[in-house]
Design an enzyme around this catalytic site. Structure first.
Site, PDB file in Angstrom:
ATOM      1  N   ILE A  63       0.843  -1.199   0.000  1.00 36.72           N
ATOM      2  CA  ILE A  63       0.000   0.000   0.000  1.00 36.72           C
ATOM      3  C   ILE A  63       0.881   1.253   0.000  1.00 36.72           C
ATOM      4  CG2 ILE A  63      -1.645   1.347   1.362  1.00 36.72           C
ATOM      5  CD1 ILE A  63      -2.846  -1.330   2.281  1.00 36.72           C
ATOM      6  N   ASP A  64       1.907   1.250   0.832  1.00 32.27           N
ATOM      7  CA  ASP A  64       2.812   2.403   0.877  1.00 32.27           C
ATOM      8  C   ASP A  64       3.594   2.560  -0.418  1.00 32.27           C
ATOM      9  OD1 ASP A  64       2.142   3.437   3.312  1.00 32.27           O
ATOM     10  OD2 ASP A  64       3.712   2.387   4.419  1.00 32.27           O
ATOM     11  N   ALA A  65       3.948   1.446  -1.047  1.00 33.96           N
ATOM     12  CA  ALA A  65       4.686   1.523  -2.306  1.00 33.96           C
ATOM     13  C   ALA A  65       3.851   2.208  -3.383  1.00 33.96           C
ATOM     14  CB  ALA A  65       5.112   0.134  -2.755  1.00 33.96           C
ATOM     15  N   ILE A  68       3.831   5.926  -2.602  1.00 26.39           N
ATOM     16  CA  ILE A  68       5.120   6.580  -2.874  1.00 26.39           C
ATOM     17  C   ILE A  68       5.364   6.696  -4.379  1.00 26.39           C
ATOM     18  CG2 ILE A  68       7.618   6.285  -2.644  1.00 26.39           C
ATOM     19  CD1 ILE A  68       7.027   5.207   0.192  1.00 26.39           C
TER      20      ILE A  68
END
Length: 90
Positions: A63-65, A68
């Site tokens: 999810i963070d990837a 970002i």
């Protein structure tokens, strides 16, 4: 020509805001849902917490990837706008 460049800059700024806002909203909702489901499943079957925790952190990383990567594309449009360089030739 200068009005056209100003229009491109203004449209790009709006697009950057929309991209960053939707990416942050999606990441926040995704993390919240994931954490809630993790807590529900951990409460139902406490013996599976180590397995669930590993899967939760892998999902959190994905999810963070995505968030970002979206911010990186937004910053590319902010500092090295390919739309503007195609018009100005630089």
């Amino acid at each position: 020509m200068e009005a056209f460049i100003a229009t491109i800059n203004a449209s790009t700024a709006i697009a950057i805001g929309i991209m960053a806002g939707l990416a942050a909203l999606g990441a926040g909702v995704g993390m919240g849902l994931m954490a809630g489901k993790f807590l529900e499943s951990a409460a139902r079957q406490p013996e599976l917490i180590p397995v669930l925790q590993v899967r939760m952190f892998i999902t959190a990383g994905l999810i963070d990837a995505a968030f970002i990567i979206t911010l990186a594309v937004a910053l590319m449009f902010a500092f090295a706008n390919p739309l503007l360089s195609a018009i100005t030739g630089g």
